[in-house]
Design a protein around this motif. Structure first.
Motif, short mmCIF file in Angstrom:
data_model
loop_
_atom_site.label_atom_id
_atom_site.label_comp_id
_atom_site.label_asym_id
_atom_site.label_seq_id
_atom_site.Cartn_x
_atom_site.Cartn_y
_atom_site.Cartn_z
N TYR A 78 13.49 -39.72 24.91
CA TYR A 78 12.66 -39.29 26.03
C TYR A 78 11.87 -40.47 26.62
O TYR A 78 11.76 -40.63 27.84
CB TYR A 78 11.68 -38.21 25.58
CG TYR A 78 12.26 -36.81 25.45
CD1 TYR A 78 13.59 -36.55 25.76
CD2 TYR A 78 11.46 -35.75 25.01
CE1 TYR A 78 14.10 -35.26 25.63
CE2 TYR A 78 11.96 -34.47 24.88
CZ TYR A 78 13.29 -34.22 25.19
OH TYR A 78 13.78 -32.95 25.07
N GLU B 45 17.10 -31.77 32.40
CA GLU B 45 17.63 -31.36 31.11
C GLU B 45 18.70 -32.34 30.66
O GLU B 45 19.61 -32.67 31.42
CB GLU B 45 18.23 -29.95 31.17
CG GLU B 45 18.81 -29.51 29.83
CD GLU B 45 19.48 -28.15 29.89
OE1 GLU B 45 20.04 -27.72 28.86
OE2 GLU B 45 19.46 -27.52 30.96
N ILE B 46 18.58 -32.81 29.42
CA ILE B 46 19.65 -33.61 28.83
C ILE B 46 20.73 -32.65 28.35
O ILE B 46 20.49 -31.82 27.46
CB ILE B 46 19.13 -34.44 27.64
CG1 ILE B 46 18.02 -35.39 28.07
CG2 ILE B 46 20.28 -35.23 27.00
CD1 ILE B 46 17.35 -36.11 26.92
N ILE B 47 21.89 -32.73 28.95
CA ILE B 47 22.96 -31.79 28.57
C ILE B 47 23.96 -32.42 27.62
O ILE B 47 24.75 -31.71 26.99
CB ILE B 47 23.68 -31.22 29.81
CG1 ILE B 47 24.37 -32.33 30.61
CG2 ILE B 47 22.72 -30.43 30.68
CD1 ILE B 47 25.22 -31.79 31.75
N ASN C 1 22.13 -30.37 20.99
CA ASN C 1 22.23 -31.79 21.32
C ASN C 1 21.50 -32.69 20.33
O ASN C 1 21.69 -33.91 20.35
CB ASN C 1 21.67 -32.05 22.72
CG ASN C 1 22.69 -31.76 23.81
OD1 ASN C 1 23.88 -31.97 23.62
ND2 ASN C 1 22.21 -31.25 24.93
N VAL D 110 23.17 -40.82 28.18
CA VAL D 110 22.71 -39.43 28.30
C VAL D 110 23.15 -38.88 29.66
O VAL D 110 23.11 -39.58 30.66
CB VAL D 110 21.18 -39.30 28.16
CG1 VAL D 110 20.75 -39.64 26.74
CG2 VAL D 110 20.45 -40.17 29.16
N LEU E 165 11.18 -33.54 30.69
CA LEU E 165 12.47 -33.49 29.99
C LEU E 165 12.55 -32.34 29.01
O LEU E 165 11.56 -31.91 28.42
CB LEU E 165 12.70 -34.81 29.23
CG LEU E 165 12.95 -36.05 30.09
CD1 LEU E 165 12.80 -37.31 29.24
CD2 LEU E 165 14.32 -35.99 30.73
N ARG E 166 13.77 -31.85 28.84
CA ARG E 166 14.05 -30.88 27.78
C ARG E 166 15.53 -31.01 27.41
O ARG E 166 16.32 -31.59 28.15
CB ARG E 166 13.72 -29.45 28.23
CG ARG E 166 14.62 -28.89 29.31
CD ARG E 166 14.16 -27.50 29.67
NE ARG E 166 14.92 -26.91 30.77
CZ ARG E 166 15.99 -26.14 30.62
NH1 ARG E 166 16.45 -25.88 29.41
NH2 ARG E 166 16.61 -25.63 31.67
N THR E 167 15.88 -30.46 26.26
CA THR E 167 17.28 -30.43 25.84
C THR E 167 17.47 -29.26 24.90
O THR E 167 16.51 -28.54 24.58
CB THR E 167 17.71 -31.76 25.19
OG1 THR E 167 19.13 -31.78 25.06
CG2 THR E 167 17.05 -31.95 23.83
N SER E 168 18.68 -29.07 24.42
CA SER E 168 18.97 -27.95 23.53
C SER E 168 19.04 -28.41 22.08
O SER E 168 19.24 -29.60 21.80
CB SER E 168 20.32 -27.31 23.92
OG SER E 168 21.38 -28.22 23.69
N LEU F 283 22.33 -35.96 32.37
CA LEU F 283 21.21 -35.08 32.72
C LEU F 283 21.53 -34.27 33.98
O LEU F 283 22.39 -34.66 34.79
CB LEU F 283 19.93 -35.89 32.99
CG LEU F 283 19.42 -36.79 31.87
CD1 LEU F 283 19.85 -38.23 32.14
CD2 LEU F 283 17.90 -36.71 31.78
N HIS G 162 29.09 -28.42 27.11
CA HIS G 162 27.70 -28.52 27.53
C HIS G 162 27.57 -28.57 29.07
O HIS G 162 26.45 -28.60 29.59
CB HIS G 162 27.06 -29.77 26.94
CG HIS G 162 26.99 -29.77 25.45
ND1 HIS G 162 25.98 -29.16 24.74
CD2 HIS G 162 27.83 -30.30 24.52
CE1 HIS G 162 26.20 -29.31 23.44
NE2 HIS G 162 27.31 -30.00 23.29
#
Length: 633
Positions: free
Chosen positions: A150, A195-197, A168, A185, A162-165, A187, A341
């Motif tokens: 991040y 979102e970071i996918i 990941n 990354v 930022l966010r992600t799952s 995004l 993703h």
């Protein structure tokens, strides 16, 4: 329950089904595409099949002639299976799902791209990649692995949230260390949040691709896009196999209420999209895992069916969809096979019958920026008309049917190689000269060809103004089962299995389609206390290739009789707008603004609409003062 085998010809496909199932149901299960405009309700008469062997019970119908019954012709939707069967699907009952060439679609978009500065959007694709070289942790810098990622992203993009799952980061620790802290990354940024996918080892900046689709009632068109360069790598177009469940959106909404109906409609479109994706990626040597996003534009019903959302209330007053603005989701949730993703973004819609395809079209042609009044007419199965300028936008929709897209006609086809797109008939002799797409041997007639053909038949006195073929002694005109037809190309001069013709029934379908489009535009303009002379530019969108002849379209009463310089043909504006959106965050935000700003005008409750429609059921119109330049005898 007793089961029987049903074999379909010429497909040579066999399936086992329960006793009492209809032939149409068996065909759908076998993947055999039978024309069924009414979705199996037994009212359109298009699903005629020939029973070669076996026994069925058919419900009474007045849609078959005595001659047809004597030849063993049955309606597939009304025929219950009672034994093993052998069934032939004749050419007139088949839906041509042949894939169209990519070259035509790419050229169409490139030719149509606006050049005005106000229509250019800043490059910021739906998914984008950043290459990061992270500083390894030590005793002085012990933040977590995810926070480290991040931190580096925020150093490059200030102020980003930022966010992600969880998926990941499960193996993030090992990935970072095995890649020497060098990662890429992927995004996506929606509003202020990114979102970071996807997190990959090493530098994969040159491997980011997406697909944009126009999901139409009759056809599905798609493009493979390099999200790094913005270049279109390839394109495909196919007929929408949902046509087997009904030719228009109302029939499909009704079919979706049947057991497994919604799932069948959903699979029909996603399976075709996946086949297109597979073909495009194979052609260009691209790994499916490098496809990180899909952007879809389509009418409201098509998007509901794509996402397996019940569309039932779209057709019930007050005609409300489940959603016009769809949340961004994983493509895999919709059954689309790209990187697991990867994300799916759908163009925002306006109302039940004015969907994301219209929003996309407005975005493409810049109707919302025009100083002078303009109108966008999208000629398709669900014909949409949008009137406005930079101050206002108002839209309506008319059910035109798929005739101008080549569907439901004796020799109709989409604008692809071998389609007759221009026609000239010699007066007196009635000899026909024509041009085909790709200069190939003729295979059928596309929308622009039909417009030319009817205009020429009117000019040469072959047609009455009500659309009836006249009883003229000529080898090209003949009567079959008390209906007349005109031969455009004889079998020996074509690649078709029989003569390429236009019939009385074809002309009736085309007449109704043109009447629906013209009357909708006319009523919309009148509703705003305007007339066509006040319109500066008329944008024409639709699946015509680039060959529509404006004079012919005016002559048959499809378009208003105005200075021809006012007409601008923009091709598949829905796909062109989708292409803009997949490459630009600014374009996606503008699409949201457009969808929020369009006023929807409901034609079905407008007094006088049906009167206008009935008046337009002649060539060009019952009121010839509306078409002063036509001058038909």
């Amino acid at each position: 329950m007793e089961k029987f085998k049903v074999t379909f010809y010429p497909d040579n496909k066999t399936i086992e089904v329960e006793k009492g199932k209809t032939i149409l149901s068996a065909a759908i299960s076998a993947g055999v595409c039978v024309n069924s405009g009414c979705g199996g309700d037994g009212v359109c008469g298009r699903c005629k099949v020939i029973l070669k062997k076996g026994k069925v019970l058919m419900q009474p119908t007045g849609l078959l002639s005595r001659e047809e019954k004597d030849r063993g012709v049955y309606l597939a939707c009304l025929s219950a299976i009672q034994s093993d069967l052998e069934v032939e699907i004749p050419s007139e009952s088949r839906v041509d799902f042949e894939k169209l060439g990519a070259k035509t679609e790419i050229e169409e978009i490139e030719l149509a791209m606006p050049s005005s500065e106000e229509e250019k959007f800043k490059f910021f694709p739906l998914t984008y990649k950043l290459y990061l070289e992270l500083c390894p942790p030590d005793l002085d810098d012990k933040i977590s692995d995810l926070e480290r990622v991040y931190r580096e992203i925020k150093r490059i993009q200030e102020g980003v949230v930022l966010r992600t799952s969880i998926a990941n980061i499960r193996d993030l620790g090992e990935l970072l260390r095995s890649s020497d802290w060098k990662i890429t990354v992927t995004l996506t940024k929606i509003n202020i949040e990114a979102e970071i996918i996807l997190i990959e080892p090493g530098n994969t900046l040159d491997k980011n691709f997406g697909l944009c689709f126009d999901i139409g009632t009759t056809t599905i068109s798609g493009q493979l896009v390099n999200l790094t360069s913005g270049k279109i790598l390839g394109a495909k177009a196919v007929y929408n196999k949902q046509a087997s469940f009904g030719s228009d959106i109302i029939a499909r909404i009704l079919y979706a209420r049947k057991p497994e109906g919604l799932l069948q409609l959903h699979r029909a479109v996603t399976e075709e999209m996946n086949a297109m994706i597979q073909e495009l990626t194979c052609q260009h040597g691209i790994d499916l895992n490098d496809i990180t996003c899909v952007l879809c534009a389509g009418n409201t019903t098509m998007i509901h069916l794509l996402l397996r959302i019940d569309p039932a209330y779209i057709r019930k007053e007050p005609y409300v969809p489940v959603a016009n603005f769809l949340p961004v989701s994983r493509a895999v949730e919709a059954g689309i096979k790209i990187n697991p993703h990867g994300i799916l973004f759908c163009s925002p819609g306006v109302a039940s019958y004015v969907g994301g395809d219209v929003t996309s079209g407005i975005l493409f042609c810049g109707l919302n920026h025009k100083k002078d009044l303009s109108i966008l007419i999208d000629i398709g199965t669900n014909g949409e008309i949008i009137l406005g300028d930079k101050e206002f936008l108002i839209a309506c929709a008319a059910s035109a049917g798929p005739a101008f897209e080549g569907s439901g006609l004796a020799c109709g086809m989409r604008a692809g190689k071998g389609a007759i797109q221009k026609v000239k008939i010699e007066p007196g002799s009635l000899e026909v000269k024509y041009e085909t797409i790709g200069d190939a041997a003729p295979r059928g007639i596309c929308g622009s060809g039909y417009i030319d053909l009817i205009a020429q038949m009117l000019e040469c006195g072959i047609l009455d103004k009500d659309g009836s073929i006249k009883d003229i002694k000529n080898k090209r005109i003949r009567e079959v089962e008390r209906k007349r037809e005109f031969t455009v190309v004889f079998k020996e001069d074509s690649l078709a299995l029989s003569d390429i013709i236009i019939t009385d029934l074809d002309i009736d379908n085309l007449k109704r389609a043109k009447a629906a489009i013209y009357s909708a535009a006319s009523v919309l303009v009148r509703h705003m206390n305007l007339d066509f002379t006040k319109i500066e530019t008329i944008f024409i969108a639709g699946g015509f290739g680039t060959a529509i002849d404006i004079d012919s379209a005016v002559k048959i009463g499809l378009l208003p009789d105005l200075d021809r310089k006012r007409f601008v043909f923009i091709g598949n504006s829905s796909l062109a707008g989708a292409y803009k959106m997949i490459l630009s965050r600014e374009a996606r935000e503008k699409a949201d603004q457009i969808a929020c700003g369009v006023t929807y005008f409901e034609l079905s409750v407008e007094p006088g609409y049906m009167d206008e429609y009935m008046a337009a059921l002649f060539f060009p119109h019952t009121d010839l003062t509306k078409f002063p330049s036509v001058g038909l005898a």
